[in-house]
Design a protein around this motif. Structure first.
Motif, mmCIF file in Angstrom:
data_model
loop_
_atom_site.group_PDB
_atom_site.id
_atom_site.type_symbol
_atom_site.label_atom_id
_atom_site.label_comp_id
_atom_site.label_asym_id
_atom_site.label_seq_id
_atom_site.Cartn_x
_atom_site.Cartn_y
_atom_site.Cartn_z
ATOM 1 N N GLN A 1 31.465 45.022 36.083
ATOM 2 C CA GLN A 1 32.446 44.746 35.042
ATOM 3 C C GLN A 1 32.064 43.488 34.282
ATOM 4 O O GLN A 1 31.460 42.574 34.837
ATOM 5 C CB GLN A 1 33.835 44.571 35.671
ATOM 6 N N TYR B 1 33.849 40.475 31.924
ATOM 7 C CA TYR B 1 35.096 39.827 31.548
ATOM 8 C C TYR B 1 34.786 38.720 30.536
ATOM 9 O O TYR B 1 33.695 38.140 30.539
ATOM 10 C CB TYR B 1 35.771 39.175 32.762
ATOM 11 N N GLY C 1 43.055 33.264 32.198
ATOM 12 C CA GLY C 1 42.295 34.009 33.186
ATOM 13 C C GLY C 1 41.319 34.959 32.511
ATOM 14 O O GLY C 1 41.433 35.228 31.312
ATOM 15 N N PRO C 2 40.361 35.479 33.266
ATOM 16 C CA PRO C 2 39.400 36.439 32.699
ATOM 17 C C PRO C 2 40.108 37.711 32.237
ATOM 18 O O PRO C 2 41.066 38.165 32.876
ATOM 19 C CB PRO C 2 38.464 36.737 33.876
ATOM 20 N N LEU D 1 35.131 41.976 44.352
ATOM 21 C CA LEU D 1 34.212 41.740 43.254
ATOM 22 C C LEU D 1 33.430 40.460 43.503
ATOM 23 O O LEU D 1 33.995 39.458 43.933
ATOM 24 C CB LEU D 1 34.970 41.607 41.933
ATOM 25 N N PHE E 1 31.466 37.693 41.483
ATOM 26 C CA PHE E 1 31.332 37.210 40.124
ATOM 27 C C PHE E 1 30.072 36.375 39.945
ATOM 28 O O PHE E 1 29.666 35.644 40.851
ATOM 29 C CB PHE E 1 32.531 36.341 39.736
ATOM 30 N N TYR F 1 45.188 39.585 44.521
ATOM 31 C CA TYR F 1 44.056 38.738 44.871
ATOM 32 C C TYR F 1 44.359 37.288 44.510
ATOM 33 O O TYR F 1 44.975 37.013 43.474
ATOM 34 C CB TYR F 1 42.804 39.143 44.082
ATOM 35 N N TYR G 1 42.004 33.919 43.813
ATOM 36 C CA TYR G 1 40.657 33.423 43.602
ATOM 37 C C TYR G 1 40.714 31.910 43.368
ATOM 38 O O TYR G 1 41.708 31.376 42.878
ATOM 39 C CB TYR G 1 40.022 34.050 42.350
ATOM 40 N N PRO H 1 34.922 33.041 39.414
ATOM 41 C CA PRO H 1 35.949 33.068 40.466
ATOM 42 C C PRO H 1 35.366 33.512 41.811
ATOM 43 O O PRO H 1 34.491 34.376 41.856
ATOM 44 C CB PRO H 1 36.944 34.108 39.946
ATOM 45 N N LEU I 1 36.665 34.907 45.614
ATOM 46 C CA LEU I 1 37.829 35.468 46.284
ATOM 47 C C LEU I 1 38.235 34.633 47.495
ATOM 48 O O LEU I 1 37.404 34.281 48.333
ATOM 49 C CB LEU I 1 37.535 36.897 46.736
ATOM 50 N N ARG J 1 42.732 38.882 49.734
ATOM 51 C CA ARG J 1 43.184 40.106 49.062
ATOM 52 C C ARG J 1 44.264 40.768 49.893
ATOM 53 O O ARG J 1 44.133 40.912 51.117
ATOM 54 C CB ARG J 1 42.024 41.062 48.861
ATOM 55 N N ASP K 1 41.583 41.160 53.430
ATOM 56 C CA ASP K 1 40.344 40.399 53.372
ATOM 57 C C ASP K 1 40.700 38.944 53.157
ATOM 58 O O ASP K 1 41.064 38.538 52.054
ATOM 59 C CB ASP K 1 39.445 40.906 52.246
ATOM 60 N N LEU L 1 43.348 31.295 40.570
ATOM 61 C CA LEU L 1 43.691 32.489 39.788
ATOM 62 C C LEU L 1 44.290 33.557 40.690
ATOM 63 O O LEU L 1 43.816 33.782 41.808
ATOM 64 C CB LEU L 1 42.439 33.069 39.136
ATOM 65 N N GLN M 1 40.739 44.705 37.597
ATOM 66 C CA GLN M 1 41.669 43.652 37.963
ATOM 67 C C GLN M 1 42.206 42.952 36.722
ATOM 68 O O GLN M 1 41.470 42.719 35.760
ATOM 69 C CB GLN M 1 40.983 42.641 38.884
ATOM 70 N N PHE N 1 44.089 39.481 35.487
ATOM 71 C CA PHE N 1 44.236 38.106 35.934
ATOM 72 C C PHE N 1 45.401 37.401 35.256
ATOM 73 O O PHE N 1 45.717 37.664 34.084
ATOM 74 C CB PHE N 1 42.962 37.307 35.635
ATOM 75 N N GLY N 2 46.010 36.503 35.994
ATOM 76 C CA GLY N 2 46.961 35.574 35.417
ATOM 77 C C GLY N 2 46.239 34.403 34.779
ATOM 78 O O GLY N 2 45.009 34.316 34.853
#
Lengths: 112, 115
Positions: free
Chosen positions: A33, A35, A42-43, A100, A102, B33, B35, B43, B45, B48, B56, B91, B104, B106-107
């Motif tokens: 992906q 972003y 955020g992304p 994911l 990154f 999630y 991050y 980011p 993780l 999760r 996770d 995040l 996903q 994100f905020g």
């Protein structure tokens, strides 16, 4: 440790120029992906590529997934100031759905 | 449709103090999630959740970090005590788990500065 290497780290260009950002790994990903992240936000997901050799276009953005599904590129044609941001690639492995990895991102600045 | 909501947006604390971050995911998203994004990095993780279960948390520093997702909706991430190296953007993201490829959302993140 970032498994995905992005290059270049930083790119500054003039409006109207083209640019390419690269995302490379030694690992095979089931999907990848891209972003874009703007300061203080955020992304935001741009695209998901899943098939080796796949090419996807989103207006002036062209995304390509490598044949071996280890690398990807993002090409922007005739860049505009609104394209400024941090471009992140993120890969998912078949055996770790939901996780994911990154890259560190490429900071793109497009000046008028 | 409302996106992922996080609060506070900014937090400045002294080292050894506790801090908590709150996240409200997109309605109907079962996967949540947390991050951490350090300056100049992508980011990474921390944890999760699938509904209320942490599936996770291998990257969560459990000596000082804790998280919960009561009732499988909102989530809180806590650090106690905070250290200088915890300064970062935290995040929260959510995904529906349906459809393809774990897209996903994100905020805006919480920017934490530890002095």
């Amino acid at each position: 440790t970032q498994l995905l290497e992005q290059s270049p780290q930083f790119l500054s260009i003039q409006e109207g120029e083209n640019l390419t950002v690269y995302c490379n790994s030694s690992s095979v990903f089931s999907s990848l992906q891209w972003y874009r992240q703007e300061p203080g936000e955020g992304p935001v997901l741009l695209v998901t590529v899943v098939t080796g050799g796949e090419v996807k276009k989103l207006k002036r953005l062209t995304f390509q997934f490598g044949d071996a599904r280890k690398d990807s590129s993002l090409h922007i044609t005739a860049a505009q100031p609104g394209d400024t941001g941090l471009y992140l690639c993120a890969g998912a492995s078949a055996d770790s759905w939901g996780k994911l990895q990154f890259g560190a991102g490429t900071q793109v600045v497009v000046t008028p | 449709e409302a996106g992922v909501v996080q609060s506070p947006r900014y937090k400045i604390i002294e080292k050894k103090q506790p801090v908590a971050f709150w996240c409200n995911p997109i309605s109907g998203h079962n996967t949540l999630y947390w991050y951490r994004q350090n300056l100049g990095q992508g980011p990474e993780l921390l944890i999760r959740y699938e509904n209320e279960e942490a599936v996770d948390d291998s990257q969560l520093p459990k000596d000082r970090f804790s998280a919960e997702r009561l009732k499988g909706v909102d989530s809180t991430l806590k650090i106690q005590p905070a250290e200088l190296g915890d300064s970062a953007v935290y995040l929260c993201a959510s995904s529906s788990g349906r459809g393809s490829y774990n897209e996903q959302f994100f905020g805006p993140g919480t920017r934490l500065t530890v002095l």
